[in-house]
Write a protein that holds these residues in place. Sequence first.
Motif, PDB file in Angstrom:
ATOM      1  N   GLY A 148      -2.842   5.214  -1.705  1.00 30.05           N
ATOM      2  CA  GLY A 148      -3.870   5.971  -0.624  1.00 30.05           C
ATOM      3  C   GLY A 148      -3.154   7.327  -0.472  1.00 30.05           C
ATOM      4  O   GLY A 148      -2.095   7.532  -1.102  1.00 30.05           O
ATOM      5  N   VAL A 188     -12.911   1.471   0.466  1.00 31.97           N
ATOM      6  CA  VAL A 188     -11.842   2.274   0.801  1.00 31.97           C
ATOM      7  C   VAL A 188     -11.628   2.243   2.192  1.00 31.97           C
ATOM      8  O   VAL A 188     -12.493   1.982   2.786  1.00 31.97           O
ATOM      9  CB  VAL A 188     -12.135   3.805   0.450  1.00 31.97           C
ATOM     10  CG1 VAL A 188     -11.254   4.618   0.966  1.00 31.97           C
ATOM     11  CG2 VAL A 188     -12.449   3.930  -0.939  1.00 31.97           C
ATOM     12  N   LYS A 196      -1.788  -0.987  -3.548  1.00 32.47           N
ATOM     13  CA  LYS A 196      -2.976  -0.059  -3.347  1.00 32.47           C
ATOM     14  C   LYS A 196      -2.363   1.383  -3.374  1.00 32.47           C
ATOM     15  O   LYS A 196      -1.306   1.698  -2.864  1.00 32.47           O
ATOM     16  CB  LYS A 196      -3.727  -0.380  -2.161  1.00 32.47           C
ATOM     17  CG  LYS A 196      -4.142  -1.875  -2.036  1.00 32.47           C
ATOM     18  CD  LYS A 196      -5.598  -2.090  -2.598  1.00 32.47           C
ATOM     19  CE  LYS A 196      -6.152  -3.299  -2.221  1.00 32.47           C
ATOM     20  NZ  LYS A 196      -7.327  -3.539  -2.978  1.00 32.47           N
ATOM     21  N   LEU A 218       0.823  -1.110   0.027  1.00 33.09           N
ATOM     22  CA  LEU A 218       0.128  -0.082  -0.015  1.00 33.09           C
ATOM     23  C   LEU A 218       0.868   1.330   0.050  1.00 33.09           C
ATOM     24  O   LEU A 218       1.909   1.323   1.114  1.00 33.09           O
ATOM     25  CB  LEU A 218      -0.942  -0.097   1.147  1.00 33.09           C
ATOM     26  CG  LEU A 218      -1.572   1.031   1.607  1.00 33.09           C
ATOM     27  CD1 LEU A 218      -2.697   1.648   0.503  1.00 33.09           C
ATOM     28  CD2 LEU A 218      -2.387   1.066   2.813  1.00 33.09           C
ATOM     29  N   VAL A 257       1.356   5.408   0.161  1.00 33.11           N
ATOM     30  CA  VAL A 257       0.522   6.502   0.708  1.00 33.11           C
ATOM     31  C   VAL A 257       1.151   7.826   0.106  1.00 33.11           C
ATOM     32  O   VAL A 257       2.424   8.002   0.744  1.00 33.11           O
ATOM     33  CB  VAL A 257       0.004   6.435   1.848  1.00 33.11           C
ATOM     34  CG1 VAL A 257      -0.847   7.640   2.262  1.00 33.11           C
ATOM     35  CG2 VAL A 257      -0.651   5.030   2.382  1.00 33.11           C
ATOM     36  N   ILE A 283      -8.831   5.661  -5.419  1.00 35.09           N
ATOM     37  CA  ILE A 283      -8.244   5.744  -4.178  1.00 35.09           C
ATOM     38  C   ILE A 283      -8.690   4.538  -3.356  1.00 35.09           C
ATOM     39  O   ILE A 283      -9.743   4.268  -3.202  1.00 35.09           O
ATOM     40  CB  ILE A 283      -8.407   7.025  -3.656  1.00 35.09           C
ATOM     41  CG1 ILE A 283      -7.575   8.000  -4.228  1.00 35.09           C
ATOM     42  CG2 ILE A 283      -8.189   6.972  -2.108  1.00 35.09           C
ATOM     43  CD1 ILE A 283      -7.814   9.604  -4.123  1.00 35.09           C
ATOM     44  N   ASP A 284      -7.641   3.776  -2.777  1.00 33.94           N
ATOM     45  CA  ASP A 284      -7.809   2.627  -1.871  1.00 33.94           C
ATOM     46  C   ASP A 284      -7.827   2.990  -0.321  1.00 33.94           C
ATOM     47  O   ASP A 284      -8.571   2.040   0.479  1.00 33.94           O
ATOM     48  CB  ASP A 284      -7.094   1.549  -2.156  1.00 33.94           C
ATOM     49  CG  ASP A 284      -6.790   1.136  -3.568  1.00 33.94           C
ATOM     50  OD1 ASP A 284      -8.013   0.948  -4.128  1.00 33.94           O
ATOM     51  OD2 ASP A 284      -5.771   1.403  -4.318  1.00 33.94           O
ATOM     52  N   PHE A 285      -7.324   4.173  -0.251  1.00 32.23           N
ATOM     53  CA  PHE A 285      -7.020   4.186   1.217  1.00 32.23           C
ATOM     54  C   PHE A 285      -6.883   5.856   1.845  1.00 32.23           C
ATOM     55  O   PHE A 285      -6.239   6.657   0.724  1.00 32.23           O
ATOM     56  CB  PHE A 285      -5.627   3.370   1.779  1.00 32.23           C
ATOM     57  CG  PHE A 285      -5.028   3.794   2.972  1.00 32.23           C
ATOM     58  CD1 PHE A 285      -5.129   2.922   4.167  1.00 32.23           C
ATOM     59  CD2 PHE A 285      -4.337   4.859   3.290  1.00 32.23           C
ATOM     60  CE1 PHE A 285      -4.800   2.877   5.201  1.00 32.23           C
ATOM     61  CE2 PHE A 285      -3.403   4.854   4.288  1.00 32.23           C
ATOM     62  CZ  PHE A 285      -3.801   3.916   5.520  1.00 32.23           C
ATOM     63  N   VAL A 286      -7.420   6.296   2.647  1.00 31.05           N
ATOM     64  CA  VAL A 286      -7.435   7.571   3.291  1.00 31.05           C
ATOM     65  C   VAL A 286      -6.767   7.705   4.556  1.00 31.05           C
ATOM     66  O   VAL A 286      -7.252   7.148   5.441  1.00 31.05           O
ATOM     67  CB  VAL A 286      -8.926   8.262   3.284  1.00 31.05           C
ATOM     68  CG1 VAL A 286      -8.752   9.716   3.754  1.00 31.05           C
ATOM     69  CG2 VAL A 286      -9.481   8.184   1.854  1.00 31.05           C
ATOM     70  N   LYS A 287      -5.595   8.758   4.560  1.00 29.58           N
ATOM     71  CA  LYS A 287      -5.069   8.906   5.975  1.00 29.58           C
ATOM     72  C   LYS A 287      -5.747  10.120   6.249  1.00 29.58           C
ATOM     73  O   LYS A 287      -5.524  11.307   5.851  1.00 29.58           O
ATOM     74  CB  LYS A 287      -3.749   9.029   5.958  1.00 29.58           C
ATOM     75  CG  LYS A 287      -3.088   9.452   7.077  1.00 29.58           C
ATOM     76  CD  LYS A 287      -1.443   9.463   6.917  1.00 29.58           C
ATOM     77  CE  LYS A 287      -0.629  10.195   8.237  1.00 29.58           C
ATOM     78  NZ  LYS A 287       0.754  10.488   8.259  1.00 29.58           N
TER      79      LYS A 287
END
Length: 726
Positions: free
Chosen positions: A399, A511, A397, A352, A354, A462-466
């Motif tokens: 993010g 997500v 992925k 992943l 980011v 988008i697969d991931f949100v911080k």
Amino acid sequence: MRTLALLALAALALPAQSVRQAPGRNLWILDTGSSSYVIGVNSAGALVPVHWGGRATNFEDFALIPLSNGISSFESPEDMTPDEFPAFGGLRFVEPCLKATLPNGVRDAALKFDSAHIDGNRLEAILRDIKGGLRVTLVYEVFPGSGVLRRQAIVENTSAANVVIENLQSGVMEVPPSVDYRLTYSAGRWAGEWQLQQEILAQGKKILESREGTTSHRMNPWFALDAGAATETSGEVWYGALGWSGNWKVTAERVHDGRTRVTAGYNDFDFSWPLKPGEKLASPWLYLGYSRHGFGEMSRTMHMFERENLLQGGAAKLRPVLYNSWEATTFDVTEDGQKTLADKAAKLGVELYVIDDGWFGARNTDHAGLGDWVVNPKKFPNGLKPLIDHVHGLNMKFGFWVEPEMVNPDSDLYRAHPDWAMHFPGRPRTEARNQLVLNMARDDVRDHIFGVLDGLLTDNAIDFVKWDMNRPFGEPGWENVPEAEQREIWVKFVRNMYNIMDRLRARHPGVEFEGCSGGGGRIDLELMRRVEEFWTSDNTEAFDRLKIQEGYSYIYATKSMMAWVTDVPNMNGRTTPLRYRYLVAMQGSLGIGGNLNKWPDADMTYSSKMVEIYKWIRKTVQEGALYRLASPRGTNGLSSTSYVAQDGNQACLFAFRDHQQYLRMLPALRFQGLKGDSRYRVRVVEGAFDQKTGTVLSGDYLMQHGVTPELTGDYDGGLLVLERVP
Ligand code: GLA
């Protein structure tokens, strides 16, 4: 005979109902599987705690509920008798769970038990004010077999006029009286969160709280009580944790008569919530548990409970190995630069990728851009798509970072909507990190933020949100609502934050989210229900991290604890070997945050190996049972954790030494949680131990005798893995 015996056995195996009422009596037993919470109605008509501790499920044992009497006119039965939900009223001086102003300025609430009903694993007990102005529903929910229950209070205005709630707690936890309890909790500050604290409670109150609008780095809303001598493996521990990401308060109170009680709920500081006739206000959930075997069992119970009931994907998916570009690039992000880093991360086995701060608006420093969630055209002339495609092409992925609750005064959003920032009219707007907090209690602000994020997630793969939040509230004004409602901002802001996340999760189920607030400033059990992981601390320095991670592990699941390997000298100036940094981070959900452009080939090769090893043990680390074998707070410079897989087939042990000392030998580390009569093959993965790879040892030997790490230099670390021999 035989059939009867078999039937009896089958009956034993059936899970008993977790919430039961004593036939014909107002007494209820809540059975978590390993503990019991018993409440009943006393002769004064109050709902009172009867037992909270080890499992005891026989109704007949719980006879009369005594009413305590004071020894003088300065004490009253209502103040001396434990109460499940004491309101401010009558002669009662303990910390109340409810304080309200009723019509005609009445500030006295007298709650009596009204009725109760059971619905599966849920008990609802209704209390009513004797004059009918308020109704309180106490909700108890048992998670059968988990060792954990939760409770909440919902107050309703049943009068014909407005009332104001000035204090609402989720409930109180009474522990057996006349013991000198020790309170354990974690406290700290930015980059120094999760420091364990312990103190004996003397008469009076110890307050843990946040007034910052968020959960806070300074204190975290969990607590544990023990009789002063509980260890990792022994002693009774009563514990609790509040699920609330705004202002909260935990009051640990040693009463003058020897009782000890902990009250937890919304912080009543600057709290005021008007209720019109028929309106309700619900408290946060307070989770409670009891351990008969010390703090270790407490943590393992909570970890499993969270994975199975709260944490997004907690029981379903392993966390991927993550790379985050923040420490490598800070705000200097470009399409090419990110692609280069992504190529390198992919070579290490990262799953992943980011991109952190800096991709949007005029965000070249922390002075501008927050609020303008449009891709910066200079840095990404063709939008994020080429980068996202590149990352996906590398089989990772993708993010990205957002900080949606904030605005820089130097932003298009602030220029268009200066009134959206929290402020008091005509008063200063105090900036922190050059930013202001948006008043997300406003539904128009909430909907704007939702719309922006929804758009970004719809338009980009988008697969991931911080999701970050880098300052506390300040000047929490809300001028567009009637004055009496302005203090609702504390609670409504948080509810709207949950609302945005819930809607985003519903619309974009693929997500994943990481909860972050300048590191560990917003970590709690309610936000956990909306994220896959938390950013534990901005302090990524491995030696400091040992204590940070230890404190985190007391209550929060290993899987949710994001931990990066970063460059040295680190933020505090300390330099530790790469092996030590990897081993420290591998005790959580592994991430890499260093500047890969500067890593020599040897470090890249070593990293690929460590990522591969992590993948080999990660199910055990992320979902296994954690045993803290030696604390980094100890005096001999040795610390250690071990993890045992749920199926018992793998176990791993991490050992760390901070400084080489010629003072004493290192002690043996004894495993826990293995099967005594099983045999395990040793693999020394990193560092050295008195046992060599290939040796086969019994569970008994490993648990009773142990293995001794042979750690020599400063900041040395070792990893030993056991595999059960079939
Ligand atoms: C916070 C976070 C960091 C990083 C920066 C970016 O400090 O905790 O990890 O995302 O913001 O500005």
